[in-house]
Each structure stands twice: as C-alpha cells, then as structure tokens.
Design a protein around this motif. Sequence first.
Motif, PDB file in Angstrom:
ATOM      1  N   THR A 127    -108.622 -16.422 -48.581  1.00  8.59           N
ATOM      2  CA  THR A 127    -108.504 -16.673 -47.156  1.00  8.59           C
ATOM      3  C   THR A 127    -109.889 -16.580 -46.537  1.00  8.59           C
ATOM      4  O   THR A 127    -110.835 -16.111 -47.178  1.00  8.59           O
ATOM      5  N   SER A 128    -110.017 -17.021 -45.310  1.00 11.91           N
ATOM      6  CA  SER A 128    -111.298 -16.909 -44.635  1.00 11.91           C
ATOM      7  C   SER A 128    -111.091 -16.338 -43.238  1.00 11.91           C
ATOM      8  O   SER A 128    -110.041 -16.510 -42.634  1.00 11.91           O
ATOM      9  N   ASN A 129    -112.129 -15.627 -42.793  1.00 12.55           N
ATOM     10  CA  ASN A 129    -112.148 -15.060 -41.453  1.00 12.55           C
ATOM     11  C   ASN A 129    -110.922 -14.197 -41.145  1.00 12.55           C
ATOM     12  O   ASN A 129    -110.315 -14.321 -40.079  1.00 12.55           O
ATOM     13  N   PRO A 130    -110.545 -13.320 -42.069  1.00 12.66           N
ATOM     14  CA  PRO A 130    -109.392 -12.464 -41.771  1.00 12.66           C
ATOM     15  C   PRO A 130    -109.783 -11.299 -40.871  1.00 12.66           C
ATOM     16  O   PRO A 130    -110.946 -10.918 -40.813  1.00 12.66           O
ATOM     17  N   ASN A 131    -108.798 -10.735 -40.192  1.00  6.65           N
ATOM     18  CA  ASN A 131    -108.982  -9.403 -39.614  1.00  6.65           C
ATOM     19  C   ASN A 131    -108.865  -8.402 -40.762  1.00  6.65           C
ATOM     20  O   ASN A 131    -108.011  -8.551 -41.632  1.00  6.65           O
ATOM     21  N   LEU A 132    -109.701  -7.368 -40.725  1.00  3.82           N
ATOM     22  CA  LEU A 132    -109.684  -6.355 -41.783  1.00  3.82           C
ATOM     23  C   LEU A 132    -109.503  -4.974 -41.176  1.00  3.82           C
ATOM     24  O   LEU A 132    -109.997  -4.709 -40.070  1.00  3.82           O
ATOM     25  N   TYR A 133    -108.827  -4.092 -41.899  1.00  2.00           N
ATOM     26  CA  TYR A 133    -108.444  -2.789 -41.378  1.00  2.00           C
ATOM     27  C   TYR A 133    -108.646  -1.698 -42.435  1.00  2.00           C
ATOM     28  O   TYR A 133    -108.396  -1.915 -43.618  1.00  2.00           O
ATOM     29  N   LEU A 153    -116.907   9.150 -40.440  1.00  2.00           N
ATOM     30  CA  LEU A 153    -116.808   7.936 -41.236  1.00  2.00           C
ATOM     31  C   LEU A 153    -117.369   6.763 -40.458  1.00  2.00           C
ATOM     32  O   LEU A 153    -117.381   6.764 -39.220  1.00  2.00           O
ATOM     33  N   SER A 154    -117.800   5.753 -41.181  1.00  2.00           N
ATOM     34  CA  SER A 154    -118.263   4.519 -40.563  1.00  2.00           C
ATOM     35  C   SER A 154    -117.770   3.354 -41.404  1.00  2.00           C
ATOM     36  O   SER A 154    -117.369   3.531 -42.562  1.00  2.00           O
ATOM     37  N   ALA A 155    -117.773   2.174 -40.821  1.00  2.00           N
ATOM     38  CA  ALA A 155    -117.339   0.971 -41.532  1.00  2.00           C
ATOM     39  C   ALA A 155    -118.337  -0.139 -41.302  1.00  2.00           C
ATOM     40  O   ALA A 155    -119.027  -0.168 -40.274  1.00  2.00           O
ATOM     41  N   SER A 156    -118.393  -1.029 -42.275  1.00  2.00           N
ATOM     42  CA  SER A 156    -119.263  -2.190 -42.142  1.00  2.00           C
ATOM     43  C   SER A 156    -118.586  -3.395 -42.751  1.00  2.00           C
ATOM     44  O   SER A 156    -117.724  -3.272 -43.640  1.00  2.00           O
ATOM     45  N   ARG A 157    -118.964  -4.561 -42.259  1.00  2.00           N
ATOM     46  CA  ARG A 157    -118.429  -5.819 -42.786  1.00  2.00           C
ATOM     47  C   ARG A 157    -119.608  -6.744 -43.023  1.00  2.00           C
ATOM     48  O   ARG A 157    -119.956  -7.560 -42.174  1.00  2.00           O
ATOM     49  N   PRO A 158    -120.240  -6.610 -44.167  1.00  2.85           N
ATOM     50  CA  PRO A 158    -121.442  -7.403 -44.449  1.00  2.85           C
ATOM     51  C   PRO A 158    -121.147  -8.857 -44.782  1.00  2.85           C
ATOM     52  O   PRO A 158    -122.014  -9.718 -44.585  1.00  2.85           O
ATOM     53  N   GLN A 159    -119.952  -9.131 -45.259  1.00  2.00           N
ATOM     54  CA  GLN A 159    -119.541 -10.505 -45.562  1.00  2.00           C
ATOM     55  C   GLN A 159    -118.149 -10.743 -45.000  1.00  2.00           C
ATOM     56  O   GLN A 159    -117.423  -9.799 -44.680  1.00  2.00           O
ATOM     57  N   ASP A 160    -117.778 -12.004 -44.919  1.00  2.00           N
ATOM     58  CA  ASP A 160    -116.525 -12.370 -44.255  1.00  2.00           C
ATOM     59  C   ASP A 160    -115.315 -11.653 -44.842  1.00  2.00           C
ATOM     60  O   ASP A 160    -114.416 -11.243 -44.117  1.00  2.00           O
ATOM     61  N   ARG A 161    -115.282 -11.491 -46.158  1.00  2.00           N
ATOM     62  CA  ARG A 161    -114.102 -10.938 -46.797  1.00  2.00           C
ATOM     63  C   ARG A 161    -114.369  -9.595 -47.463  1.00  2.00           C
ATOM     64  O   ARG A 161    -113.676  -9.199 -48.388  1.00  2.00           O
TER      65      ARG A 161
END
Lengths: 115, 114
Positions: B28-34, B64-72
């Motif tokens: 899939t592409s451009n999902p919301n992530l949780y 805690l911290s979160a990151s999204r370096p790539q789309d998926r």
Amino acid sequence: AQTVTQSQPEMSVQEAETVTLSCTYDTSESDYYLFWYKQPPSRQMILVIRQEAYKQQNATENRFSVNFQKAAKSFSLKISDSQLGDAAMYFCAYRSQASYDKVIFGPGTSLSVIP
Amino acid sequence: SQTIHQWPATLVQPVGSPLSLECTVEGTSNPNLYWYRQAAGRGLQLLFYSVGIGQISSEVPQNLSASRPQDRQFILSSKKLLLSDSGFYLCAWLPQGMYSYEQYFGPGTRLTVT
C-alpha cells in the motif's frame, strides 16, 4: 471527546451456547464506524465485524452479529454456538468520519469458553 | 495484498538503555500508521500516529518518540527506557481517507524492561 465503554471486564460462556458482549460509546457525531476486534492469546488483533452508522441493518459475519442501537449509542456483539477458539479479549472500537485518522478503543472484555 | 511487519517480536532491555522498534507495511502507499501500547490484560493505549512522512502526532507525554522516515516505515524509539515502558507494542495501519474502514495490526513486540 468520544469515549468507548465496555462494562464487562470478564465473561464466560459454555461451549455451543450464545453470549453477548456489551459496548456503549459517547459521541455527538452522526457519521462513524464501529468495530469489534478479537485478540486471542497470540495477541494478534483480528477484525470480527464492522458496522457503518448510516446503515440501519445490523451487521453479521457467520456466528457473529451485532445489535446496533444508534439512538442509545449501544453496539453489542452476539456470538452464537460458541467455540473454544472464541476465547479471547474482545475490543469495541469507534472511528469518526470527521476525525477519521483516529480510532478509539474500549478497555476490552475477556471471554472464556467453558468446554 | 497488504502486510505489516514488526520487529523484533520479543525484546528484553535493561532500564536506561535505548529502544528502537520498527514497523513496515507492504502493498500500500501513503497509509496512516499507529503505535499502540498494551499492558498485560489491558486495553490499547494510542501512543503516536502519522498521516505522512515526517508527520507525527503524540497522544501521551512520555519518554518515547516516533519517526516516519519513509512512507511505509514507522519507528518507535526511546533514549532511556523506564520500567513502566514494559508492555506489548502494536503497530497498525489504516488506508488514508474517510472512506477506508478498519485498522490492520501487526503481530506486536513484547518488551520487558528489567
């Protein structure tokens, strides 16, 4: 803010019998989705059933059915002919169409199935 | 078809050590992530969610911290773990847009902080 309540922390049912799990939610919105998820001992979350609020007809999936009462903000899950594999945590969840990025989960009901 | 992966499956870390949990989605592409955390026998606590690369929303203040370096790809991190960080961590994805329906969950990571 929306909230989801499951008033039964634990329930049990005899194998082959029917059990109903309760869920109530609080919202001021009219368009939303409701879900029941199952989490067996493996802890994998599995979607059991989904209900769109605009649909008056209650959703069914094989032995699983819901009683959706929009005015009462109630969304109960009925499991018929209970099987040992139905033993799990069950979570009720709400997703607004307006704030559609977030899903709100209830605290869960632990269901035991007695052979 | 879409699949979601999480690793590691199990992790035991001492207090004060760093943490990195990874979640990736395929198909899939451009999902919301949780990211959710679940204490034993308890419900799901939403920690972070992301609607796009570099876009992170935090739901609870903590170490805690979160990151999204790539789309998926979605990463959960900590510089110094606390005992209270122990739990079961679930990653989930949701198709973008109001007309998608339910979330899909990964298999989870069991974290024990000693």
